[in-house]
Design a protein around this motif. Structure first.
Motif, mmCIF file in Angstrom:
data_model
loop_
_atom_site.group_PDB
_atom_site.id
_atom_site.type_symbol
_atom_site.label_atom_id
_atom_site.label_comp_id
_atom_site.label_asym_id
_atom_site.label_seq_id
_atom_site.Cartn_x
_atom_site.Cartn_y
_atom_site.Cartn_z
ATOM 1 N N SER A 1 0.835 -1.209 0.000
ATOM 2 C CA SER A 1 0.000 0.000 0.000
ATOM 3 C C SER A 1 0.863 1.250 0.000
ATOM 4 C CB SER A 1 -0.921 0.014 1.221
ATOM 5 O OG SER A 1 -1.862 -1.011 1.158
ATOM 6 N N SER A 2 1.938 1.244 0.778
ATOM 7 C CA SER A 2 2.853 2.389 0.824
ATOM 8 C C SER A 2 3.541 2.606 -0.525
ATOM 9 C CB SER A 2 3.913 2.185 1.903
ATOM 10 O OG SER A 2 3.320 2.120 3.169
ATOM 11 N N LEU A 3 3.984 1.506 -1.155
ATOM 12 C CA LEU A 3 4.618 1.613 -2.474
ATOM 13 C C LEU A 3 3.638 2.162 -3.513
ATOM 14 C CD1 LEU A 3 6.618 -1.735 -2.606
ATOM 15 C CD2 LEU A 3 7.586 0.565 -2.463
ATOM 16 N N ILE A 4 2.389 1.744 -3.427
ATOM 17 C CA ILE A 4 1.362 2.243 -4.358
ATOM 18 C C ILE A 4 1.171 3.739 -4.161
ATOM 19 C CG2 ILE A 4 -1.113 2.178 -4.882
ATOM 20 C CD1 ILE A 4 -0.965 -0.891 -4.358
ATOM 21 N N ARG A 5 1.088 4.175 -2.896
ATOM 22 C CA ARG A 5 0.862 5.604 -2.601
ATOM 23 C C ARG A 5 1.954 6.492 -3.175
ATOM 24 N NH1 ARG A 5 -0.824 3.866 2.258
ATOM 25 N NH2 ARG A 5 1.130 4.336 3.285
ATOM 26 N N VAL A 6 3.199 6.020 -3.170
ATOM 27 C CA VAL A 6 4.296 6.856 -3.677
ATOM 28 C C VAL A 6 4.591 6.608 -5.155
ATOM 29 C CG1 VAL A 6 5.339 7.129 -1.406
ATOM 30 C CG2 VAL A 6 6.116 5.279 -2.893
ATOM 31 N N GLY A 7 3.782 5.775 -5.803
ATOM 32 C CA GLY A 7 3.943 5.546 -7.241
ATOM 33 C C GLY A 7 5.112 4.645 -7.606
ATOM 34 N N ALA A 8 5.537 3.771 -6.678
ATOM 35 C CA ALA A 8 6.705 2.923 -6.917
ATOM 36 C C ALA A 8 6.353 1.550 -7.485
ATOM 37 C CB ALA A 8 7.490 2.757 -5.617
ATOM 38 N N VAL A 9 5.078 1.280 -7.729
ATOM 39 C CA VAL A 9 4.668 -0.009 -8.296
ATOM 40 C C VAL A 9 4.484 0.161 -9.801
ATOM 41 C CG1 VAL A 9 2.884 -1.787 -8.321
ATOM 42 C CG2 VAL A 9 3.591 -0.765 -6.159
ATOM 43 N N HIS A 10 5.193 -0.653 -10.576
ATOM 44 C CA HIS A 10 5.163 -0.536 -12.038
ATOM 45 C C HIS A 10 4.158 -1.490 -12.682
ATOM 46 C CE1 HIS A 10 8.721 1.772 -11.345
ATOM 47 N NE2 HIS A 10 9.367 0.717 -10.865
ATOM 48 N N LEU B 1 -6.385 -4.147 -4.824
ATOM 49 C CA LEU B 1 -5.458 -3.214 -5.466
ATOM 50 C C LEU B 1 -6.124 -1.879 -5.758
ATOM 51 C CD1 LEU B 1 -3.709 -5.663 -7.923
ATOM 52 C CD2 LEU B 1 -2.559 -4.339 -6.127
ATOM 53 N N SER B 2 -7.355 -1.928 -6.238
ATOM 54 C CA SER B 2 -8.097 -0.712 -6.547
ATOM 55 C C SER B 2 -8.334 0.117 -5.284
ATOM 56 C CB SER B 2 -9.426 -1.076 -7.207
ATOM 57 O OG SER B 2 -10.180 0.070 -7.452
ATOM 58 N N GLU B 3 -8.729 -0.555 -4.209
ATOM 59 C CA GLU B 3 -8.966 0.150 -2.943
ATOM 60 C C GLU B 3 -7.676 0.743 -2.370
ATOM 61 O OE1 GLU B 3 -10.959 -2.769 -0.551
ATOM 62 O OE2 GLU B 3 -12.831 -2.560 -1.688
ATOM 63 N N ALA B 4 -6.541 0.122 -2.688
ATOM 64 C CA ALA B 4 -5.242 0.638 -2.238
ATOM 65 C C ALA B 4 -4.768 1.795 -3.118
ATOM 66 C CB ALA B 4 -4.206 -0.475 -2.227
ATOM 67 N N GLY B 5 -5.483 2.053 -4.224
ATOM 68 C CA GLY B 5 -5.142 3.170 -5.091
ATOM 69 C C GLY B 5 -4.325 2.819 -6.322
ATOM 70 N N TYR B 6 -4.101 1.535 -6.564
ATOM 71 C CA TYR B 6 -3.303 1.131 -7.726
ATOM 72 C C TYR B 6 -4.118 1.269 -9.009
ATOM 73 C CZ TYR B 6 -0.373 -1.584 -10.851
ATOM 74 O OH TYR B 6 0.406 -1.977 -11.905
ATOM 75 N N ARG B 7 -3.517 1.913 -10.033
ATOM 76 C CA ARG B 7 -4.189 2.127 -11.306
ATOM 77 C C ARG B 7 -3.362 1.648 -12.487
ATOM 78 N NH1 ARG B 7 -7.429 2.572 -7.965
ATOM 79 N NH2 ARG B 7 -8.708 4.333 -7.409
ATOM 80 N N GLY B 8 -2.307 0.897 -12.240
ATOM 81 C CA GLY B 8 -1.413 0.453 -13.299
ATOM 82 C C GLY B 8 -1.814 -0.882 -13.904
ATOM 83 N N PRO B 9 -0.935 -1.454 -14.739
ATOM 84 C CA PRO B 9 -1.241 -2.721 -15.399
ATOM 85 C C PRO B 9 -1.255 -3.905 -14.423
ATOM 86 C CG PRO B 9 0.954 -1.956 -16.014
ATOM 87 C CD PRO B 9 0.343 -0.895 -15.169
ATOM 88 N N ILE B 10 -2.209 -4.801 -14.665
ATOM 89 C CA ILE B 10 -2.335 -6.040 -13.899
ATOM 90 C C ILE B 10 -2.335 -7.184 -14.905
ATOM 91 C CG2 ILE B 10 -3.755 -7.397 -12.332
ATOM 92 C CD1 ILE B 10 -5.044 -4.734 -11.434
ATOM 93 N N HIS B 11 -1.401 -8.097 -14.756
ATOM 94 C CA HIS B 11 -1.314 -9.260 -15.642
ATOM 95 C C HIS B 11 -1.832 -10.474 -14.886
ATOM 96 C CE1 HIS B 11 1.023 -7.251 -18.791
ATOM 97 N NE2 HIS B 11 1.469 -6.529 -17.794
ATOM 98 N N VAL B 12 -2.806 -11.157 -15.470
ATOM 99 C CA VAL B 12 -3.390 -12.345 -14.856
ATOM 100 C C VAL B 12 -2.921 -13.558 -15.647
ATOM 101 C CG1 VAL B 12 -5.518 -13.537 -14.220
ATOM 102 C CG2 VAL B 12 -5.413 -11.031 -14.111
ATOM 103 N N TYR B 13 -2.260 -14.472 -14.963
ATOM 104 C CA TYR B 13 -1.739 -15.679 -15.602
ATOM 105 C C TYR B 13 -2.630 -16.855 -15.217
ATOM 106 C CZ TYR B 13 2.270 -12.745 -16.415
ATOM 107 O OH TYR B 13 3.087 -11.722 -16.813
ATOM 108 N N THR B 14 -3.158 -17.532 -16.204
ATOM 109 C CA THR B 14 -4.075 -18.639 -15.940
ATOM 110 C C THR B 14 -3.382 -19.988 -15.992
ATOM 111 O OG1 THR B 14 -4.678 -18.800 -18.266
ATOM 112 C CG2 THR B 14 -6.028 -17.364 -16.886
ATOM 113 N N GLY B 15 -2.137 -20.016 -16.358
ATOM 114 C CA GLY B 15 -1.399 -21.268 -16.480
ATOM 115 C C GLY B 15 -1.280 -21.685 -17.939
ATOM 116 N N GLN B 16 -2.237 -21.264 -18.766
ATOM 117 C CA GLN B 16 -2.176 -21.575 -20.188
ATOM 118 C C GLN B 16 -1.711 -20.377 -20.978
ATOM 119 O OE1 GLN B 16 -6.078 -22.911 -21.144
ATOM 120 N NE2 GLN B 16 -5.866 -24.820 -20.015
ATOM 121 N N GLN B 17 -2.250 -19.236 -20.634
ATOM 122 C CA GLN B 17 -1.911 -18.026 -21.367
ATOM 123 C C GLN B 17 -2.242 -16.850 -20.484
ATOM 124 O OE1 GLN B 17 -3.918 -17.881 -25.154
ATOM 125 N NE2 GLN B 17 -4.694 -15.880 -24.775
#
Length: 89
Positions: free
Chosen positions: A10-19, A69-85
């Motif tokens: 949450s702290s990293l998200i607040r300061v914009g350090a999550v890519h 993530l949304s409630e923590a303020g994150y607005r960046g890319p989220i990659h979801v891996y299903t195991g196949q693709q």
């Protein structure tokens, strides 16, 4: 290397350090759910989100992880891996 917890994330998200955030399935044999791996700017923290006691933090569904993530303020890319693709949300 220190563990990354929900609080430190949450702290990293607040300061914009999550890519980027990766949601990866946790096998049913290990309890199921989704774990979160984070690309961030702090070299002293590992990538996998953990509980305060050091075990892998799991979310029941991708929806619950994305909602957190949304409630923590994150607005960046989220990659979801299903195991196949992998997909991007």
């Amino acid at each position: 290397m220190r563990h990354i917890t929900s609080v430190s994330l949450s702290s990293l998200i607040r300061v914009g350090a999550v890519h980027r955030v990766h949601l990866l399935p946790y096998t049913p044999e290990d309890g199921g759910g989704w774990r979160m791996s984070v690309d961030h700017a702090d070299p002293g923290l590992e990538r996998d989100v953990r509980t305060k006691r050091g075990s892998i933090r799991l979310w029941r569904s991708t929806d619950s992880a994305i909602r957190w993530l949304s409630e923590a303020g994150y607005r960046g890319p989220i990659h979801v891996y299903t195991g196949q693709q992998g997909g991007q949300v």
